[in-house]
Scaffold this motif. Sequence first.
Motif, mmCIF file in Angstrom:
data_model
loop_
_atom_site.group_PDB
_atom_site.id
_atom_site.type_symbol
_atom_site.label_atom_id
_atom_site.label_comp_id
_atom_site.label_asym_id
_atom_site.label_seq_id
_atom_site.Cartn_x
_atom_site.Cartn_y
_atom_site.Cartn_z
ATOM 1 N N GLY A 1 1.789 17.518 -31.244
ATOM 2 C CA GLY A 1 1.987 16.395 -31.183
ATOM 3 C C GLY A 1 3.671 16.052 -31.194
ATOM 4 N N GLY A 2 4.532 15.532 -32.188
ATOM 5 C CA GLY A 2 5.582 15.986 -33.013
ATOM 6 C C GLY A 2 6.253 14.930 -32.862
ATOM 7 N N LEU A 3 6.458 14.216 -31.360
ATOM 8 C CA LEU A 3 7.343 13.672 -30.441
ATOM 9 C C LEU A 3 7.796 12.268 -31.446
ATOM 10 N N ASP A 4 8.645 12.341 -31.911
ATOM 11 C CA ASP A 4 8.942 10.841 -32.380
ATOM 12 C C ASP A 4 9.235 9.807 -31.479
ATOM 13 N N PRO A 5 8.064 8.824 -31.510
ATOM 14 C CA PRO A 5 7.789 7.181 -30.499
ATOM 15 C C PRO A 5 9.162 6.706 -30.892
ATOM 16 N N LYS A 6 10.295 6.438 -31.471
ATOM 17 C CA LYS A 6 11.536 5.582 -31.136
ATOM 18 C C LYS A 6 12.528 6.614 -30.502
ATOM 19 N N GLN A 7 12.091 7.869 -29.939
ATOM 20 C CA GLN A 7 13.006 8.862 -29.263
ATOM 21 C C GLN A 7 12.649 8.953 -27.911
ATOM 22 N N ALA A 8 11.165 8.337 -27.380
ATOM 23 C CA ALA A 8 10.847 7.476 -26.098
ATOM 24 C C ALA A 8 11.843 6.796 -25.500
ATOM 25 N N VAL A 9 12.062 6.564 -24.461
ATOM 26 C CA VAL A 9 12.185 5.559 -23.612
ATOM 27 C C VAL A 9 11.491 5.052 -22.569
ATOM 28 N N LEU A 10 10.679 4.572 -22.440
ATOM 29 C CA LEU A 10 9.872 4.128 -21.003
ATOM 30 C C LEU A 10 11.303 3.727 -20.125
ATOM 31 N N VAL A 11 11.400 3.723 -19.040
ATOM 32 C CA VAL A 11 11.786 3.255 -18.041
ATOM 33 C C VAL A 11 11.363 2.830 -16.391
ATOM 34 N N GLY A 12 11.202 1.902 -16.040
ATOM 35 C CA GLY A 12 10.899 1.755 -14.796
ATOM 36 C C GLY A 12 9.645 1.524 -15.212
ATOM 37 N N SER A 13 8.522 1.443 -16.412
ATOM 38 C CA SER A 13 7.207 1.042 -16.306
ATOM 39 C C SER A 13 6.743 -0.889 -16.569
ATOM 40 N N ARG A 14 5.808 -0.855 -15.251
ATOM 41 C CA ARG A 14 5.540 -2.396 -15.503
ATOM 42 C C ARG A 14 4.277 -2.132 -15.539
ATOM 43 N N THR B 1 4.332 -1.504 -31.893
ATOM 44 C CA THR B 1 4.697 -0.742 -33.532
ATOM 45 C C THR B 1 4.995 0.536 -33.343
ATOM 46 N N ALA B 2 4.211 1.207 -32.534
ATOM 47 C CA ALA B 2 5.166 2.444 -32.829
ATOM 48 C C ALA B 2 6.893 3.245 -32.312
ATOM 49 N N GLY B 3 7.473 1.641 -31.579
ATOM 50 C CA GLY B 3 8.871 1.819 -31.497
ATOM 51 C C GLY B 3 9.515 2.508 -30.537
ATOM 52 N N VAL B 4 8.054 2.546 -29.568
ATOM 53 C CA VAL B 4 8.969 2.944 -28.362
ATOM 54 C C VAL B 4 9.687 1.874 -27.226
ATOM 55 N N ARG B 5 10.749 1.606 -26.935
ATOM 56 C CA ARG B 5 11.842 1.309 -26.068
ATOM 57 C C ARG B 5 11.531 1.364 -24.584
ATOM 58 N N VAL B 6 10.664 0.385 -24.605
ATOM 59 C CA VAL B 6 11.532 0.440 -23.346
ATOM 60 C C VAL B 6 11.483 -0.986 -22.259
#
Length: 256
Positions: A126-139, A151-156
């Motif tokens: 694992g190890g990926l910080d959710p705040k460093q993940a950006v979902l683009v185009g997700s719907r 809650t994890a703080g993933v940007r969309v």
Amino acid sequence: MIEGAARLAREMEQRYGLKGEFIGTPAPPAQDDWRDSLPQAKETLDGLARAVTSSIENDRLPVLVSNTCSASLATLPVIARKTPEAVVLYIDGHGDFNTPDTTDTGYLGGMVLSGACGLWDSGHGGGLDPKQAVLVGSRDIDAGERELLRTAGVRVIPPKEATAENVLKAVGGAPVWIHIDWDVLEPGSVPADYTVPDGMLPSQIRAIFEAIPLSQLAGVELAEFNAPMDDESSEEAVSIILDMVAPVFDAAAARD
């Protein structure tokens, strides 16, 4: 989609003089439940992790052309470990943030980003910080999945807001790992499974590749191209894909 990955990889090799390493052995379709597919994929996933690790350690730009997003269970933990400051642009029509506890389908590809962020143990890190993940185009995001993302703080960034300017703002000056599932596009643009309406346009993807400086790019993975059976349609789709990603690869070729 194995055929789609092979066709796209061959064309990239020819156009840009790349030398590909083929990892994994094609096998007949298997049951999609993650409890079956995850152990079946272990050898391939381990091989992908080794290949990406080697590329990074030898100062090469990793480029993956994968049949399914499940391959990223192996690659994203490597980038999180080797380049912990990297932002992952996860360009996908879905959130891929379900877990074994929330999934309605048991589909492994729908639990990739959550696994990389450590919400469940895939056995591949694992190890990926959710705040460093950006979902683009997700719907197309399930209710339970949406709560996990919140809650994890993933940007969309939804499709209509997925401009190069907004993506660059989300990335800042960090290294960027780009993951693309072609179901992020409006159906009919590029053949893909699990398509949903109101997607991004190819011009938006190209604009993102034009905007991100090559010096910030940490790696690219392209997944889920479902190649048509006839050569003409398949070649047309490959051409559309290559036009979207051309700004990066043309720049890299010119630099080399």
